[in-house]
Structures are given as C-alpha cells and as structure tokens.
Design a protein around this motif. Structure first.
Motif, PDB file in Angstrom:
ATOM      1  N   ASP A  24       0.817  -1.216   0.000  1.00 42.13           N
ATOM      2  CA  ASP A  24       0.000   0.000   0.000  1.00 42.13           C
ATOM      3  C   ASP A  24       0.848   1.262   0.000  1.00 42.13           C
ATOM      4  OD1 ASP A  24      -2.498  -1.354   0.102  1.00 42.13           O
ATOM      5  OD2 ASP A  24      -2.180  -1.700   2.232  1.00 42.13           O
ATOM      6  N   ILE A  25       1.984   1.201   0.690  1.00 39.84           N
ATOM      7  CA  ILE A  25       2.859   2.372   0.788  1.00 39.84           C
ATOM      8  C   ILE A  25       4.314   1.950   0.741  1.00 39.84           C
ATOM      9  CG2 ILE A  25       1.212   3.698   2.181  1.00 39.84           C
ATOM     10  CD1 ILE A  25       3.040   3.097   4.603  1.00 39.84           C
ATOM     11  N   TYR A  36       9.867   8.631  -2.096  1.00 42.51           N
ATOM     12  CA  TYR A  36       8.667   9.359  -2.541  1.00 42.51           C
ATOM     13  C   TYR A  36       8.530   9.262  -4.061  1.00 42.51           C
ATOM     14  CZ  TYR A  36       8.847  11.508   2.093  1.00 42.51           C
ATOM     15  OH  TYR A  36       8.884  11.723   3.436  1.00 42.51           O
ATOM     16  N   ALA A  39       7.579   5.683  -5.021  1.00 40.52           N
ATOM     17  CA  ALA A  39       6.168   5.420  -4.725  1.00 40.52           C
ATOM     18  C   ALA A  39       5.266   6.036  -5.782  1.00 40.52           C
ATOM     19  CB  ALA A  39       5.814   5.955  -3.342  1.00 40.52           C
ATOM     20  N   LEU A  44       1.919   4.125  -5.664  1.00 42.37           N
ATOM     21  CA  LEU A  44       1.731   3.757  -4.269  1.00 42.37           C
ATOM     22  C   LEU A  44       1.774   5.010  -3.408  1.00 42.37           C
ATOM     23  CD1 LEU A  44       4.181   0.718  -4.059  1.00 42.37           C
ATOM     24  CD2 LEU A  44       1.699   0.635  -4.163  1.00 42.37           C
ATOM     25  N   GLY A  45       1.229   4.909  -2.220  1.00 39.33           N
ATOM     26  CA  GLY A  45       1.372   5.988  -1.265  1.00 39.33           C
ATOM     27  C   GLY A  45       2.776   5.956  -0.669  1.00 39.33           C
ATOM     28  N   SER A  46       3.119   6.980   0.063  1.00 35.91           N
ATOM     29  CA  SER A  46       4.420   7.004   0.726  1.00 35.91           C
ATOM     30  C   SER A  46       4.255   7.583   2.122  1.00 35.91           C
ATOM     31  CB  SER A  46       5.428   7.838  -0.068  1.00 35.91           C
ATOM     32  OG  SER A  46       4.995   9.183  -0.174  1.00 35.91           O
ATOM     33  N   ALA A  47       5.145   7.196   2.996  1.00 41.70           N
ATOM     34  CA  ALA A  47       5.150   7.705   4.364  1.00 41.70           C
ATOM     35  C   ALA A  47       6.595   7.861   4.792  1.00 41.70           C
ATOM     36  CB  ALA A  47       4.404   6.771   5.298  1.00 41.70           C
ATOM     37  N   VAL A  59       2.116  10.973   6.029  1.00 40.10           N
ATOM     38  CA  VAL A  59       1.671  10.085   4.960  1.00 40.10           C
ATOM     39  C   VAL A  59       1.255  10.948   3.781  1.00 40.10           C
ATOM     40  CG1 VAL A  59       0.021   8.313   4.294  1.00 40.10           C
ATOM     41  CG2 VAL A  59       0.908   8.381   6.634  1.00 40.10           C
ATOM     42  N   HIS A  60       1.708  10.543   2.582  1.00 37.09           N
ATOM     43  CA  HIS A  60       1.394  11.270   1.348  1.00 37.09           C
ATOM     44  C   HIS A  60       0.572  10.406   0.438  1.00 37.09           C
ATOM     45  CE1 HIS A  60       4.246  14.454   2.351  1.00 37.09           C
ATOM     46  NE2 HIS A  60       5.020  13.468   2.793  1.00 37.09           N
TER      47      HIS A  60
END
Length: 60
Positions: A24-25, A36, A39, A44-47, A59-60
């Motif tokens: 997911d991230i 980043y 992702a 995908l999301g990034s954190a 979280v982005h």
C-alpha cells in the motif's frame, strides 16, 4: 565516493524489492528520501519515518 554510491544503489534496490505486489505504501527515511519518487512511479502511497520518538509520521 564509490562506497557511498554503492550504498545508495543497494538502498534503492531494497526499496523497490520491499514494494512487493499488494503493498500500500513505501516508507521513506533519512537515507531513502527518493522513496517518494519511487512510490509515485509505482502508484503507491508514501510515508516517512525518521525513527525519532519526537518526530511525527507524514503520509502522502
């Protein structure tokens, strides 16, 4: 300089390998800030996590 280049290449390869199908991230840290970009390219999301108890996750 060569050792640093090798280190970052291994970190990038590890980041990609960690983003297995179904992820997911992608987590970014002080070494792998390029996560980043990875992702985003992988949709995908990034954190971020810098490992400090006083820091906050983003979280982005």
């Amino acid at each position: 300089m060569r050792a640093l280049k090798d280190y970052f290449e291994l970190a990038a390869a590890g980041t990609i390998a960690a983003a297995e199908p179904g992820a997911d991230i992608i987590m970014a840290n002080a070494v792998a800030l390029y996560a980043y970009d990875m992702a985003e390219a992988m949709a995908l999301g990034s954190a971020r996590s810098f490992g400090s108890p006083s820091s906050t996750a983003s979280v982005h």
